[in-house]
Design a protein around this motif. Structure first.
Motif, mmCIF file in Angstrom:
data_model
loop_
_atom_site.group_PDB
_atom_site.id
_atom_site.type_symbol
_atom_site.label_atom_id
_atom_site.label_comp_id
_atom_site.label_asym_id
_atom_site.label_seq_id
_atom_site.Cartn_x
_atom_site.Cartn_y
_atom_site.Cartn_z
ATOM 1 N N GLU A 81 10.075 1.284 -7.909
ATOM 2 C CA GLU A 81 10.690 0.919 -9.186
ATOM 3 C C GLU A 81 10.103 -0.363 -9.758
ATOM 4 O O GLU A 81 10.067 -0.559 -10.973
ATOM 5 N N THR A 82 9.657 -1.258 -8.889
ATOM 6 C CA THR A 82 9.095 -2.542 -9.335
ATOM 7 C C THR A 82 7.634 -2.712 -8.920
ATOM 8 O O THR A 82 7.094 -3.811 -8.993
ATOM 9 N N LEU A 83 7.012 -1.621 -8.480
ATOM 10 C CA LEU A 83 5.627 -1.655 -7.992
ATOM 11 C C LEU A 83 5.442 -2.721 -6.918
ATOM 12 O O LEU A 83 4.416 -3.402 -6.847
ATOM 13 N N THR A 84 6.447 -2.863 -6.073
ATOM 14 C CA THR A 84 6.357 -3.798 -4.952
ATOM 15 C C THR A 84 5.592 -3.124 -3.821
ATOM 16 O O THR A 84 6.015 -2.072 -3.324
ATOM 17 N N PRO A 85 4.476 -3.692 -3.379
ATOM 18 C CA PRO A 85 3.724 -3.061 -2.285
ATOM 19 C C PRO A 85 4.498 -3.112 -0.976
ATOM 20 O O PRO A 85 5.334 -4.004 -0.764
ATOM 21 N N VAL A 86 4.238 -2.138 -0.114
ATOM 22 C CA VAL A 86 4.962 -2.039 1.150
ATOM 23 C C VAL A 86 3.992 -1.836 2.306
ATOM 24 O O VAL A 86 2.894 -1.312 2.139
ATOM 25 N N LEU A 87 4.420 -2.286 3.453
ATOM 26 C CA LEU A 87 3.750 -2.041 4.729
ATOM 27 C C LEU A 87 4.771 -1.306 5.588
ATOM 28 O O LEU A 87 5.886 -1.795 5.778
ATOM 29 N N SER B 6 -5.638 -10.091 18.495
ATOM 30 C CA SER B 6 -6.728 -9.882 17.541
ATOM 31 C C SER B 6 -6.878 -8.428 17.109
ATOM 32 O O SER B 6 -7.676 -8.133 16.216
ATOM 33 N N LEU B 7 -6.129 -7.504 17.722
ATOM 34 C CA LEU B 7 -6.233 -6.091 17.361
ATOM 35 C C LEU B 7 -5.170 -5.713 16.331
ATOM 36 O O LEU B 7 -3.995 -6.074 16.477
ATOM 37 N N PRO B 8 -5.547 -4.959 15.292
ATOM 38 C CA PRO B 8 -4.555 -4.514 14.311
ATOM 39 C C PRO B 8 -3.619 -3.472 14.904
ATOM 40 O O PRO B 8 -4.011 -2.676 15.761
ATOM 41 N N PHE B 9 -2.372 -3.465 14.422
ATOM 42 C CA PHE B 9 -1.327 -2.578 14.931
ATOM 43 C C PHE B 9 -0.781 -1.778 13.758
ATOM 44 O O PHE B 9 -0.290 -2.333 12.780
ATOM 45 N N GLY B 10 -0.863 -0.444 13.856
ATOM 46 C CA GLY B 10 -0.332 0.418 12.810
ATOM 47 C C GLY B 10 -0.879 1.816 12.948
ATOM 48 O O GLY B 10 -1.696 2.097 13.828
ATOM 49 N N GLY B 11 -0.421 2.721 12.095
ATOM 50 C CA GLY B 11 -0.823 4.111 12.224
ATOM 51 C C GLY B 11 -1.028 4.789 10.893
ATOM 52 O O GLY B 11 -1.285 4.153 9.866
ATOM 53 N N SER B 12 -0.873 6.121 10.910
ATOM 54 C CA SER B 12 -1.055 6.934 9.712
ATOM 55 C C SER B 12 -0.065 8.085 9.749
ATOM 56 O O SER B 12 0.673 8.268 10.722
ATOM 57 N N GLY B 13 -0.037 8.886 8.690
ATOM 58 C CA GLY B 13 0.892 9.998 8.625
ATOM 59 C C GLY B 13 2.332 9.508 8.638
ATOM 60 O O GLY B 13 2.676 8.509 7.988
ATOM 61 N N ASP B 14 3.185 10.194 9.403
ATOM 62 C CA ASP B 14 4.586 9.797 9.491
ATOM 63 C C ASP B 14 4.779 8.475 10.217
ATOM 64 O O ASP B 14 5.892 7.944 10.257
ATOM 65 N N SER B 15 3.710 7.921 10.778
ATOM 66 C CA SER B 15 3.785 6.604 11.419
ATOM 67 C C SER B 15 3.623 5.472 10.409
ATOM 68 O O SER B 15 3.767 4.307 10.769
ATOM 69 N N GLY B 16 3.335 5.822 9.151
ATOM 70 C CA GLY B 16 3.254 4.795 8.120
ATOM 71 C C GLY B 16 1.833 4.386 7.800
ATOM 72 O O GLY B 16 0.869 5.105 8.074
ATOM 73 N N PHE B 17 1.694 3.179 7.238
ATOM 74 C CA PHE B 17 0.386 2.684 6.819
ATOM 75 C C PHE B 17 0.439 1.169 6.729
ATOM 76 O O PHE B 17 1.498 0.561 6.673
ATOM 77 N N GLY B 18 -0.753 0.573 6.675
ATOM 78 C CA GLY B 18 -0.858 -0.879 6.710
ATOM 79 C C GLY B 18 -0.936 -1.345 8.155
ATOM 80 O O GLY B 18 -0.722 -0.567 9.096
#
Length: 484
Positions: A228-234, A421-433
């Protein structure tokens, strides 16, 4: 007439005893916190990397000195053993130290090549703070997981308004209060407690970004509200992580990893092991060792209760469905009023709920495969894409790269979460960022590109005084550079 603010209780999930009462922040209270954070963000950003690192160092030291105190709060609200609470606090401290130390190197000005056409310019890019970041945290790791956003957002120069889970509000309050003790000048890090509506108010408050950890369903609601406010999300929204055991694996180590990855924190781990695919040559040996080790894990001492009561019904449904469809519980299988026995399930169909859906409880499905090609195919046959584990002496890296996941541990379990130092996150139903690492710092900065002319170029292109002769020379130059 004085209005009495609504409150809610946090309870010890092992006993049901009320351990604290907390205010429910409504839209006005949330907006007031964000409004207070805006000038605080400007002040915090003005300190520069060195000033922020010094203050984050003070906070890190305070967290270290008082870790046992914080672990008591975590234990009271989640029921997890004190030693497990200490483990997540130690990891959070290490990540905070890394973010503070490396923020300047990652986010500070970097030179870029301007290219031949713009050789008279100096080109740089740097990451500037977003402003106020909203963090909505989970209950399963109420220190380690949200600190992956909080500490990195602070190191990047932002103020933070944190909405902890309604199951662990005292943990969030403790973190904010401890920060205020070492940074008393401005409300750089604030907490708003409450239920789902409080999180929705934070999404609508005009923060520069929302970092959320929770279920895919709630993540979708967060995204819809922020749209609604174009607020980015992680978004980090859980997983259905698989462990692969090759024929040449160290079976003792693999079995130990499966038991720890599946049952630690009572299975309430987004990157925990829920599915295991084992080469047929070592399947029987592996299953026997897993069952032996699983029977030694005692609910109430080595693992805590199920923190969220509604999760008990999901765990029970997954186990019952697996058994009804031909699966066998080789150990456990009992879901109590608060605790669940570590459960090892075999012969479970691949389309069963225990294989397809996130269980978030102390269960493992173990399946026999012909080879690692079949293991990879089945492991990747999921809507999630968060973490994974591979045990193989000769093909570990190859198999890790073939897993469709954001992170993989080879011949260990969940080790990627402990490497700052390693990034943590996923894709699909695990999200993004991503949180953690350089990528996590950049999530909380705005890239700023600057081109500075150092001297006037022989061929000036950005002027209406440009002649046909200049255009002709530029065309020849481009053909020379890129036409063959």
């Amino acid at each position: 007439m004085t209005t009495v603010q609504a409150t809610f209780d946090s309870v010890d999930p092992a006993t049901g005893e009320v351990v604290g009462t907390h205010p429910i922040a409504g839209p006005e209270e949330v907006q007031a916190a964000v409004d207070r954070a805006r000038p605080a963000a400007d002040w915090w950003a003005s300190l520069g990397f060195a000033g922020r690192a010094e203050r984050l160092g003070r906070w890190k030291a305070a967290l270290t000195r008082r870790a046992h105190e914080l672990a008591d709060v975590v234990h009271a609200e989640t029921g997890k053993p004190h030693a497990d609470a200490m483990l997540e606090i130690i990891l959070a401290i290490d990540h905070t130290a890394w973010a503070a130390k490396h923020a300047r190197k990652v986010l500070g000005p970097h030179r870029r090549s301007p290219g031949l056409l713009m050789a008279n310019h100096a080109a740089t890019v740097e990451y500037q703070p977003l402003g106020v970041v909203g963090v909505i945290g989970p209950w399963n790791y109420p220190v380690f997981t949200p600190m992956g956003s909080i500490a990195y957002a602070l190191a990047a120069g932002n103020a933070v308004v944190f909405k902890p889970s309604e199951y662990t509000p005292a943990v969030g309050r403790w973190l904010a209060d401890s920060f205020a003790e070492v940074v008393p000048e401005q409300p750089v890090f604030q907490v708003v407690t409450g239920l789902g509506a409080t999180g929705a108010a934070l999404c609508a408050s005009g923060v520069a970004k929302i970092a959320f950890t929770g279920s895919p369903g709630t993540g979708k609601k967060i995204m819809a509200a922020c749209a609604e406010t174009l607020t980015p999300v992680l978004i980090e929204a859980g997983g259905k992580d698989a462990l692969l055991v090759d024929a040449d694996a160290d079976i003792d180590a693999a079995a130990d990893a499966a038991v720890w990855g599946g049952f630690s924190n009572a299975g309430q781990t987004c990157v925990g092991v829920e599915r295991v695919y084992v080469h047929e040559r070592v399947y029987d040996e592996f299953v026997a060792k897993v069952v032996e080790k699983a029977r030694e894990v005692k609910p109430g001492t080595q693992i805590g209760p199920i923190t969220m009561p509604a999760q008990l019904d999901i765990i029970r449904r997954h186990i019952d469905d697996a058994v009804a469809r031909g699966g066998k519980a080789l150990t456990g299988g009992t879901v109590g009023a608060r605790f669940v026995e570590p459960t090892v399930l075999v012969d479970v169909p691949e389309d069963a709920a225990a294989v397809r859906e996130e269980t978030f409880g102390p269960t493992l499905t173990v399946a026999k495969v012909r080879d690692m090609d079949e293991a990879i195919a089945k492991a990747n046959d999921t809507t999630y894409g968060l973490g994974g584990t591979v045990f193989s002496k000769s093909r570990g890296m190859e198999l890790a790269r073939r897993l469709r996941s954001g992170m993989v541990a080879v011949n260990s379990v969940i080790s990627f979460a402990g490497v700052p130092s390693l990034p943590f996150g996923g894709s699909g139903d695990s999200g993004f960022g991503r949180i953690h690492g350089p990528e996590g710092l950049r999530e909380f900065g705005r890239p700023k590109a600057i081109a500075r002319q150092r001297f006037r170029a022989p061929l000036v292109l950005t002027t209406f005084a440009r002649t046909a002769k200049v255009d002709e020379r530029v065309e020849k130059l481009i053909k020379l550079l890129h036409g063959r």
